[in-house]
Design a protein around this motif. Structure first.
Motif, PDB file in Angstrom:
ATOM      1  N   MET A   1       0.839  -1.174   0.000  1.00 55.40           N
ATOM      2  CA  MET A   1       0.000   0.000   0.000  1.00 55.40           C
ATOM      3  C   MET A   1       0.886   1.241   0.000  1.00 55.40           C
ATOM      4  O   MET A   1       1.874   1.289   0.725  1.00 55.40           O
ATOM      5  CB  MET A   1      -0.876   0.028   1.246  1.00 55.40           C
ATOM      6  N   ASP A   2       0.511   2.186  -0.778  1.00 59.25           N
ATOM      7  CA  ASP A   2       1.234   3.449  -0.851  1.00 59.25           C
ATOM      8  C   ASP A   2       0.621   4.404   0.171  1.00 59.25           C
ATOM      9  O   ASP A   2      -0.492   4.887  -0.012  1.00 59.25           O
ATOM     10  CB  ASP A   2       1.116   4.014  -2.262  1.00 59.25           C
ATOM     11  N   TYR A  12       5.494   3.090   2.521  1.00 63.45           N
ATOM     12  CA  TYR A  12       4.758   1.914   2.045  1.00 63.45           C
ATOM     13  C   TYR A  12       4.523   0.920   3.172  1.00 63.45           C
ATOM     14  O   TYR A  12       5.368   0.752   4.049  1.00 63.45           O
ATOM     15  CB  TYR A  12       5.534   1.196   0.934  1.00 63.45           C
ATOM     16  N   ASP A  82      -8.266   3.592   1.811  1.00 65.33           N
ATOM     17  CA  ASP A  82      -8.135   4.643   0.807  1.00 65.33           C
ATOM     18  C   ASP A  82      -6.700   4.771   0.280  1.00 65.33           C
ATOM     19  O   ASP A  82      -6.438   5.588  -0.603  1.00 65.33           O
ATOM     20  CB  ASP A  82      -8.615   5.980   1.369  1.00 65.33           C
ATOM     21  N   ALA A  83      -5.785   3.951   0.793  1.00 69.43           N
ATOM     22  CA  ALA A  83      -4.397   3.974   0.294  1.00 69.43           C
ATOM     23  C   ALA A  83      -4.310   3.161  -0.993  1.00 69.43           C
ATOM     24  O   ALA A  83      -4.840   2.053  -1.068  1.00 69.43           O
ATOM     25  CB  ALA A  83      -3.460   3.390   1.338  1.00 69.43           C
ATOM     26  N   PRO A  84      -3.659   3.706  -2.000  1.00 74.95           N
ATOM     27  CA  PRO A  84      -3.527   2.967  -3.257  1.00 74.95           C
ATOM     28  C   PRO A  84      -2.783   1.641  -3.060  1.00 74.95           C
ATOM     29  O   PRO A  84      -1.805   1.570  -2.319  1.00 74.95           O
ATOM     30  CB  PRO A  84      -2.700   3.904  -4.146  1.00 74.95           C
ATOM     31  N   ARG A  85      -3.286   0.608  -3.701  1.00 82.26           N
ATOM     32  CA  ARG A  85      -2.628  -0.696  -3.694  1.00 82.26           C
ATOM     33  C   ARG A  85      -1.651  -0.742  -4.859  1.00 82.26           C
ATOM     34  O   ARG A  85      -1.919  -0.220  -5.932  1.00 82.26           O
ATOM     35  CB  ARG A  85      -3.631  -1.841  -3.839  1.00 82.26           C
ATOM     36  N   LEU A  86      -0.523  -1.349  -4.631  1.00 78.65           N
ATOM     37  CA  LEU A  86       0.502  -1.445  -5.661  1.00 78.65           C
ATOM     38  C   LEU A  86       0.712  -2.894  -6.037  1.00 78.65           C
ATOM     39  O   LEU A  86       0.734  -3.770  -5.177  1.00 78.65           O
ATOM     40  CB  LEU A  86       1.817  -0.854  -5.145  1.00 78.65           C
ATOM     41  N   GLU A 108       3.317   0.706 -10.956  1.00 72.84           N
ATOM     42  CA  GLU A 108       2.212   1.617 -10.708  1.00 72.84           C
ATOM     43  C   GLU A 108       1.357   1.786 -11.940  1.00 72.84           C
ATOM     44  O   GLU A 108       1.733   1.588 -13.020  1.00 72.84           O
ATOM     45  CB  GLU A 108       2.731   2.967 -10.234  1.00 72.84           C
TER      46      GLU A 108
END
Length: 108
Positions: A1-2, A12, A82-86, A108
């Motif tokens: 997660m970013d 991360y 709400d954290a972007p998944r990588l 990404e």
């Protein structure tokens, strides 16, 4: 997660799990070994003795390694929903298996 825009502590989170506490410790041992090989500093490791939830802090990346029932119970991914998944791409294949490991790179 970013979590770069959501945390002052790290950039991360990597969350993974194993089917046993022995598996958790094996994952942590390998993370520790690889970071050492790469010359990366480990700030701390917490929870290793119990092996239910181990946190490996290497500053820019914090790794949470869970025994699977604890991962489901604590569900930390939902805390950071709400954290972007990588996606991670791996470069070296595990001998005799499909898939790969080693040298994770963020895609990404």
């Amino acid at each position: 997660m970013d979590v770069r825009n959501k945390s002052d502590v790290t950039d991360y989170f990597l969350v993974c799990s194993a089917n046993s506490t022995r598996g958790v410790k094996t994952i942590v041992d390998n993370i520790e070994k690889k970071l050492d090989e790469l010359g990366q500093k480990i700030i701390g490791i917490e929870g290793y003795a119990e092996g239910n939830w181990v946190l490996v802090d290497s500053a820019d990346v914090i790794v949470h390694v869970f025994y699977e029932p604890y991962r489901k119970f604590y569900d930390i991914e939902s805390l950071w929903s709400d954290a972007p998944r990588l996606k991670l791409a791996f470069e070296q294949a595990i001998p005799g298996r499909t898939g790969s490991y080693d040298q994770a790179q963020i895609v990404e």
